[in-house]
Enzyme design. Structure first.
Site, short mmCIF file in Angstrom:
data_model
loop_
_atom_site.label_atom_id
_atom_site.label_comp_id
_atom_site.label_asym_id
_atom_site.label_seq_id
_atom_site.Cartn_x
_atom_site.Cartn_y
_atom_site.Cartn_z
N CYS A 86 -5.87 1.34 11.73
CA CYS A 86 -6.83 2.12 10.96
C CYS A 86 -7.33 3.32 11.76
O CYS A 86 -7.70 4.33 11.20
CB CYS A 86 -7.99 1.23 10.52
SG CYS A 86 -7.43 -0.16 9.52
N GLY A 118 -9.27 -1.78 17.22
CA GLY A 118 -9.69 -3.12 17.59
C GLY A 118 -8.64 -4.19 17.40
O GLY A 118 -8.88 -5.37 17.70
N LYS A 141 0.84 -1.20 0.00
CA LYS A 141 0.00 0.00 0.00
C LYS A 141 0.87 1.25 0.00
O LYS A 141 2.01 1.23 0.50
CB LYS A 141 -0.94 0.00 1.20
CG LYS A 141 -0.23 0.11 2.52
CD LYS A 141 -1.19 0.22 3.71
CE LYS A 141 -1.73 -1.11 4.13
NZ LYS A 141 -2.44 -1.03 5.44
#
Lengths: 538, 78
Positions: free
Chosen positions: A443, A438, A182
């Site tokens: 993110c 989480g 990415k």
């Protein structure tokens, strides 16, 4: 299918498995397959290797893996029109169970999409000049920017044309659709680092330099930033880039990543690993060998960090016009609310909406005469507030177990209710940024938060209970990632625990001292002692 | 498409009453089974069953990918 590129690394037998998948069929080719095959023949027709390539279409399988998908839509620079917002809202309503999320990179995400709906959604997005393509995958993703570009009193240059050029150059460009991993670009001329330069693979920040007797406004360049499980702050190259050179430099940096980046292990493939090995000096030399000489660095115009927050009504660069920074708690809204935002943008502003990397939004170009009425709009009074309470206003959350396959705990609703609890319990007039994630991926950008909360599951006599590890002191003001405390707090105690921790800070801080600076001043061991005293049995 | 049949490689942490922290890595299809497998592995690892103060699941990764794993930091070896 487009003609296959002959990449020079194709002969390397030590490539990781995903590299062979990408060589066999370029990620972008999956778009055609989705349109012509999968959207007609359904989810059972999807080949497993293509499931990995779905990312190049901006699509992931969501949790549970039962045939529903998440789609990320690019909002270049974080600016979209009301017409585009309505198209997004209609897609969410028709195909995505009425859910719209604003992400920490200014994109928009849908959930609950079926593969049968994807071709139609691609068409709808294209009709509005939007795209989900390359919003995920090993390619140049959403370009982050200043959502106030063009109207910002704190910017030294209107970056909208440059972001548009970058988007035009990179989107669907098959020269760069097969990168090692990415790749995230950020460009902003806001002097308060609105686009979080240091956590992007490639970032442009405002700078100036006198060249041939003339002062030129341009950019400094940063490479190799990124979070995930192994966070790394971008390194600045000693170069000054004129606005008209940005695309050339971006192409050069991306070419270096493509051709010299590591493809043997996916866990060691981001640009940061190449930057860490080469160092900024060698990286600059390689860049200039590729694209030609660049001016040495000039004067940095960045001054502090606004955290990506713009709450309230503020004067624009243009006299008589204002922008409104609005809170969208943890970035989540429904289609009706997005449609309402579009109406507000049309009725009060110039029809443009900004998306912020703090998961919030803003309305641009409101004439002074309309400001009072805008403030009284029910949506502004009750939902997307101009001055949200401290904790709700500065809370960020990832997707969590609701839709993410890697998450261990629920985060969105948890963060929202935790922030609400803190607002009801602790009176704090100054911002305190809390980010909840989480899993160890990032993110929700846990590492740059004043207080970062990372989820885990703890086994108790009552079964599994969600819990959070506590990290403190992250910032991009004097860039540093937050550090872990020795404490794992179960969710039933999390609110009261944080309320006590923040109350201790409030009593102990110096005037105007933000939490990250307080941690820096008193030291981690002091904070740990506070934690131990809070957790001590009564 | 079958629902949730994927296996994961889980990382768990067990804090023993004596103060030691053990990291346990197991393959399982659900979070619940990960805890059970971790406890079974701890039992197999010791003669006297360890007195566990706290057991936590801290990370999971899809098991289907070749090479997936964890680095477990322990003490310094000199």
């Amino acid at each position: 299918m487009a003609e296959r590129k002959q990449w020079k690394w194709a002969a390397d037998p030590s490539l990781n498995k995903m590299e062979f998948t990408k060589l066999e069929k370029d990620g972008l080719d999956v778009i055609e397959t989705i349109v012509n095959t999968y959207s007609k023949e359904g989810v059972s027709s999807i080949e497993s290797s293509d499931m990995d390539r779905f990312k190049w279409a901006g699509i992931y399988q969501q949790r549970p893996k039962n045939g529903h998908f998440m789609m990320r839509v690019r909002i270049p620079g974080g600016i979209l029109s009301s017409e585009q917002a309505r198209v997004l809202a209609n897609i969410a309503e028709d195909c995505g169970r009425d859910l719209v999320d604003v992400t920490t990179r200014q994109a928009v995400q849908f959930h609950w999409l079926t593969v049968e709906s994807l071709a139609d959604i691609f068409d709808r997005l294209a009709s509005a000049g939007l795209s989900s393509f390359e919003a995920c995958g090993d390619c140049p993703r959403q370009i982050m920017g200043n959502p106030l570009a063009g109207i910002d009193p704190h910017e030294v240059l209107d970056t909208r044309p440059i972001v548009a050029e970058l988007e035009k150059f990179f989107l669907l460009n098959r020269d760069f659709s097969n990168l090692p991993r990415k790749y995230k670009i950020s460009l902003s001329a806001n002097i308060h680092n609105a686009a979080h330069a240091q956590i992007n693979d490639l970032a442009f920040t405002p700078a100036k330099k006198v060249i041939a007797g003339e002062e030129v406004i341009g950019f400094h360049v940063w490479v190799g930033g990124g979070l995930s499980a192994k966070p790394y702050l971008a390194k600045q190259l000693d170069v000054f880039v004129r606005p008209e050179e940005v695309v050339k430099v971006a192409a050069g940096v991306t070419t270096l990543f493509r051709d010299f980046g590591y493809r043997q292990k996916r866990t060691h493939a981001r640009l940061k690993f190449l930057v860490a090995d080469w160092g900024p000096e060698k990286f600059k030399e390689q860049l200039m060998e590729l694209i030609g000489e660049l001016e040495p660095g000039g004067i940095d115009l960045t001054s502090g960090w606004n955290g990506g927050y713009f709450y309230g009504i503020h004067e624009q660069r243009q006299a008589g016009l204002y922008y409104a920074g609005l809170s969208v708690p943890v970035g989540r809204m429904n289609a009706g609310e997005l449609t309402e935002l579009a109406r507000l943008a049309d009725e009060y502003g110039d029809g443009t909406i900004g998306t912020c990397n703090t998961q919030n939004v803003l309305i641009r170009n409101i004439p002074e005469a309309k400001v009072a009425a805008f403030r009284n709009e029910p949506m502004i009074v009750n939902r997307f507030k101009l001055q949200p309470n401290t904790f709700v206003g500065y809370a960020v959350s990832c997707t969590g177990t609701e839709y993410c396959n890697l998450a261990i705990v629920e985060t969105k609703e948890r963060m929202r209710s935790l922030a609400q609890f803190l607002d009801d319990t602790v009176v704090l007039e100054t911002p305190l940024r809390i980010h909840m994630i989480g899993c160890p991926n990032s993110c929700g950008q846990r590492q740059i938060a004043d207080i970062g909360l990372q989820g885990s599951l703890v086994k108790t006599s009552n079964g599994m209970v969600e819990a959070f590890d506590i990290y403190v002191g992250g910032t991009l003001e004097e860039p540093q990632f937050n550090r872990k405390l020795n404490a794992r707090i179960t969710v039933d105690r999390l609110g009261p625990f944080l309320a006590q921790l923040i109350t201790l800070y409030k009593a102990d801080r110096q005037e105007g001292e933000p939490y990250w600076r307080y941690v820096e001043r008193v030291g981690l061991s002091h904070i740990q002692a506070q934690v131990d005293s809070i957790l001590q049995p009564a | 498409m079958a629902e949730e049949t994927e296996s994961y490689l889980y990382k768990l942490e067990a804090v023993l009453e004596e103060g030691r922290l053990l990291t346990v890595v197991v393959i399982a299809k659900t979070d619940e089974r990960a805890f059970t497998s971790a406890e079974n592995n701890l039992l197999r690892h010791t003669i006297v069953p360890p007195r566990i103060k706290e057991m936590s699941l801290v990370e999971k990764k899809p098991f289907g990918r070749q090479g997936v794993g964890y680095v477990v930091e322990t003490s310094t070896f000199t």
